[in-house]
Design a protein around this motif. Sequence first.
Motif, PDB file in Angstrom:
ATOM      1  N   GLU A   1       8.044  32.299   9.490  1.00  0.00           N
ATOM      2  CA  GLU A   1       6.904  32.917   8.784  1.00  0.00           C
ATOM      3  C   GLU A   1       6.091  31.816   8.127  1.00  0.00           C
ATOM      4  O   GLU A   1       4.904  31.982   7.883  1.00  0.00           O
ATOM      5  CB  GLU A   1       7.406  33.876   7.715  1.00  0.00           C
TER       6      GLU A   1
ATOM      7  N   PHE B   1      12.198  51.217  18.058  1.00  0.00           N
ATOM      8  CA  PHE B   1      10.857  50.660  17.815  1.00  0.00           C
ATOM      9  C   PHE B   1      10.751  49.214  18.328  1.00  0.00           C
ATOM     10  O   PHE B   1       9.746  48.826  18.926  1.00  0.00           O
ATOM     11  CB  PHE B   1      10.567  50.722  16.309  1.00  0.00           C
ATOM     12  N   VAL B   2      11.824  48.455  18.111  1.00  0.00           N
ATOM     13  CA  VAL B   2      11.777  47.030  18.492  1.00  0.00           C
ATOM     14  C   VAL B   2      11.620  46.864  20.005  1.00  0.00           C
ATOM     15  O   VAL B   2      10.655  46.224  20.448  1.00  0.00           O
ATOM     16  CB  VAL B   2      13.011  46.284  17.944  1.00  0.00           C
TER      17      VAL B   2
ATOM     18  N   ARG C   1      11.243  34.527  18.000  1.00  0.00           N
ATOM     19  CA  ARG C   1      11.641  35.633  17.118  1.00  0.00           C
ATOM     20  C   ARG C   1      12.384  36.738  17.865  1.00  0.00           C
ATOM     21  O   ARG C   1      13.130  37.507  17.263  1.00  0.00           O
ATOM     22  CB  ARG C   1      10.404  36.211  16.424  1.00  0.00           C
ATOM     23  N   ARG C   2      12.147  36.824  19.174  1.00  0.00           N
ATOM     24  CA  ARG C   2      12.866  37.848  19.950  1.00  0.00           C
ATOM     25  C   ARG C   2      14.361  37.557  20.003  1.00  0.00           C
ATOM     26  O   ARG C   2      15.153  38.446  20.313  1.00  0.00           O
ATOM     27  CB  ARG C   2      12.287  37.940  21.371  1.00  0.00           C
TER      28      ARG C   2
ATOM     29  N   ARG D   1      18.955  47.869  14.097  1.00  0.00           N
ATOM     30  CA  ARG D   1      17.646  47.425  14.591  1.00  0.00           C
ATOM     31  C   ARG D   1      17.645  45.907  14.827  1.00  0.00           C
ATOM     32  O   ARG D   1      17.065  45.412  15.789  1.00  0.00           O
ATOM     33  CB  ARG D   1      16.569  47.805  13.580  1.00  0.00           C
TER      34      ARG D   1
ATOM     35  N   LEU E   1      12.667  32.192   9.936  1.00  0.00           N
ATOM     36  CA  LEU E   1      11.985  33.257  10.692  1.00  0.00           C
ATOM     37  C   LEU E   1      10.634  32.771  11.221  1.00  0.00           C
ATOM     38  O   LEU E   1       9.925  33.511  11.882  1.00  0.00           O
ATOM     39  CB  LEU E   1      11.733  34.464   9.786  1.00  0.00           C
TER      40      LEU E   1
ATOM     41  N   GLN F   1       6.593  33.946  19.080  1.00  0.00           N
ATOM     42  CA  GLN F   1       6.960  35.317  19.480  1.00  0.00           C
ATOM     43  C   GLN F   1       8.262  35.297  20.287  1.00  0.00           C
ATOM     44  O   GLN F   1       9.167  36.099  20.041  1.00  0.00           O
ATOM     45  CB  GLN F   1       5.843  35.930  20.321  1.00  0.00           C
TER      46      GLN F   1
ATOM     47  N   PHE G   1      16.826  40.241  11.905  1.00  0.00           N
ATOM     48  CA  PHE G   1      16.674  40.065  10.453  1.00  0.00           C
ATOM     49  C   PHE G   1      16.970  41.368   9.741  1.00  0.00           C
ATOM     50  O   PHE G   1      16.738  42.457  10.277  1.00  0.00           O
ATOM     51  CB  PHE G   1      15.255  39.584  10.108  1.00  0.00           C
TER      52      PHE G   1
ATOM     53  N   ARG H   1      10.565  48.944  22.062  1.00  0.00           N
ATOM     54  CA  ARG H   1       9.320  49.611  22.463  1.00  0.00           C
ATOM     55  C   ARG H   1       8.128  48.664  22.302  1.00  0.00           C
ATOM     56  O   ARG H   1       7.290  48.561  23.190  1.00  0.00           O
ATOM     57  CB  ARG H   1       9.137  50.858  21.597  1.00  0.00           C
ATOM     58  N   VAL H   2       8.077  47.966  21.160  1.00  0.00           N
ATOM     59  CA  VAL H   2       6.927  47.074  20.948  1.00  0.00           C
ATOM     60  C   VAL H   2       7.090  45.750  21.698  1.00  0.00           C
ATOM     61  O   VAL H   2       6.179  44.928  21.712  1.00  0.00           O
ATOM     62  CB  VAL H   2       6.651  46.800  19.445  1.00  0.00           C
ATOM     63  N   LEU H   3       8.258  45.578  22.301  1.00  0.00           N
ATOM     64  CA  LEU H   3       8.433  44.393  23.143  1.00  0.00           C
ATOM     65  C   LEU H   3       8.256  44.749  24.611  1.00  0.00           C
ATOM     66  O   LEU H   3       8.453  43.917  25.491  1.00  0.00           O
ATOM     67  CB  LEU H   3       9.811  43.763  22.901  1.00  0.00           C
ATOM     68  N   GLY H   4       7.915  46.011  24.856  1.00  0.00           N
ATOM     69  CA  GLY H   4       7.589  46.430  26.218  1.00  0.00           C
ATOM     70  C   GLY H   4       8.799  46.686  27.102  1.00  0.00           C
ATOM     71  O   GLY H   4       8.685  46.632  28.327  1.00  0.00           O
ATOM     72  N   ALA H   5       9.970  46.979  26.480  1.00  0.00           N
ATOM     73  CA  ALA H   5      11.172  47.236  27.296  1.00  0.00           C
ATOM     74  C   ALA H   5      11.080  48.614  27.956  1.00  0.00           C
ATOM     75  O   ALA H   5      10.466  49.533  27.418  1.00  0.00           O
ATOM     76  CB  ALA H   5      12.412  47.169  26.425  1.00  0.00           C
TER      77      ALA H   5
END
Lengths: 296, 219
Positions: free
Chosen positions: B51, B102-103, B78-79, B150, B49, B75, B83, B105-109
């Motif tokens: 990390e 949420f995913v 990871r897209r 998700r 991942l 970044q 996981f 959304r936070v990636l700006g789709a």
Amino acid sequence: MRALRYCFDEATASLWRGRGASLLSILTIAIALFVLSGFLVVAANLERQIAQWSDAAELSVYLADDISQDQRLAVDRILAGHDSVVAAREYLSKADALRRFKRDFPDLAGTADGLSSNPFPASFEVRLRGAQSGGDAADRLAAELRQTLGVVDVRYDRQWIQRLSGVAVFCRVTAYVLGGILVGAAVLTVTSVVRLALYGRQDEIKIMELVGAPIGYIRGPFVLEGTLQGGIGAGLALAALWGGVLLVRTRGPQLLEGLADLSTTTFLPPSLAALLVAGGMLVGCVGGFIAARTAR
Amino acid sequence: MIEAHGVSKLYNRSVYALRDLTLTVEKGDFVFLTGPSGAGKSTLLRLLLREEVPNKGTLKVAGRDLARLTTRQVQAYRRGVGFVFQDFKLIPRMTVLENVAFVPRVLGAGSPQMQRRTFQVLKWVGLQHRMHAFPLELSGGEQQRIAIARALINDPVLVLADEPTGNLDPDLSLEIMNLFREINARGTTVVVATHDRELIRQVGRHTITLAHGRIVENE
């Protein structure tokens, strides 16, 4: 645009979720900016009043009872030669001085009538130019007049104007020092409150990191949350200050009747008020940014 | 898809979580990572991942050396990776729909695409009828299916799952594994860390067994 909308939505939602802590943060900023702007308002109004008093400042040149015509003309010539300091001059004879006393203090007019001789000296009443009234040129003129034959005393308003100017400077310095300390405390409070919000959303942040969300999406809401707290705090401070100014304008004249005209007390100029709101937002932004740095 | 050469991960100064690990996972593979607690399964997933980075060796995914990626590249990487965790990591204040959405959304789709795709994956895991429920109103199995939805919403090329059935009973565990099999059948590489030997036996796929940070079996 989408990122900004996301940050704004999340920041307002977070403000509402943690409204207790957010309120604390907003109040801290409001108090800091209220103190800062309050002292600035007092200083600005004091300076305005001083300028008015300076414009009206007078220099009184008291003449001896036995002054000769030549000596009086010499004094007049000295005053005429300082037109950069002297705005206007008026000669008051002993009789004029007594008349003025009776006019200004009618209750005491009878006492003056009972005296065997006129105790008031003749004088030159000199109105000084505003910019010069507190300056060295006026000092030099007074010193020169004191040395002149036929002059028994010279008095003018410089000392108390200087004292008041000192108070105004003190207000400004206090505003910056106390305001600076309180602004520092406000930054710390915002940092702590935003950090609390951040801890409460650790799982969300973790998910955002793992899905590859841009750093702006991760940190942006926290920075904006701090900025909003700052903006609201500054707005509250200005509203409270405006209320205070209104109160002084309406109640003040009764308290300081005859001493100063508080009904014309002025608020901050719009540019300074806007700067204060921007400053509040900056304080919140810095606090939010410091807190958000812990989110990768 | 995954190439590890001499990968070592050291915690403290002498505790190896992974030691000189070399393995290859082909694109479209379904791999079980198994072994006792402390064998290094979760550490390998954390490295995958991105990390963490290995102290020694190289770890490549789709030809990219993960240790050499910049923040922006991490970044972007990871897209393309989904996981799933043992504890689901759903956001309790959000509904099922919001958790999955949420995913993107936070990636700006964009919103219409996001809604369509969210509904699609929820339908795929069979939970479209619970989309307005909150995670705590769902069973463990349902929560894990949401977490899988998700993970899939970005259409990843690689799905990593760390003990995804650790909190579930055997029937639900098999149900979740069937979902992973379906994901894999569509060409996605799947790596599942589990210590459940019985489950591995039932699913029967490529299994890498770790112990003390080393591969002890690769079958």
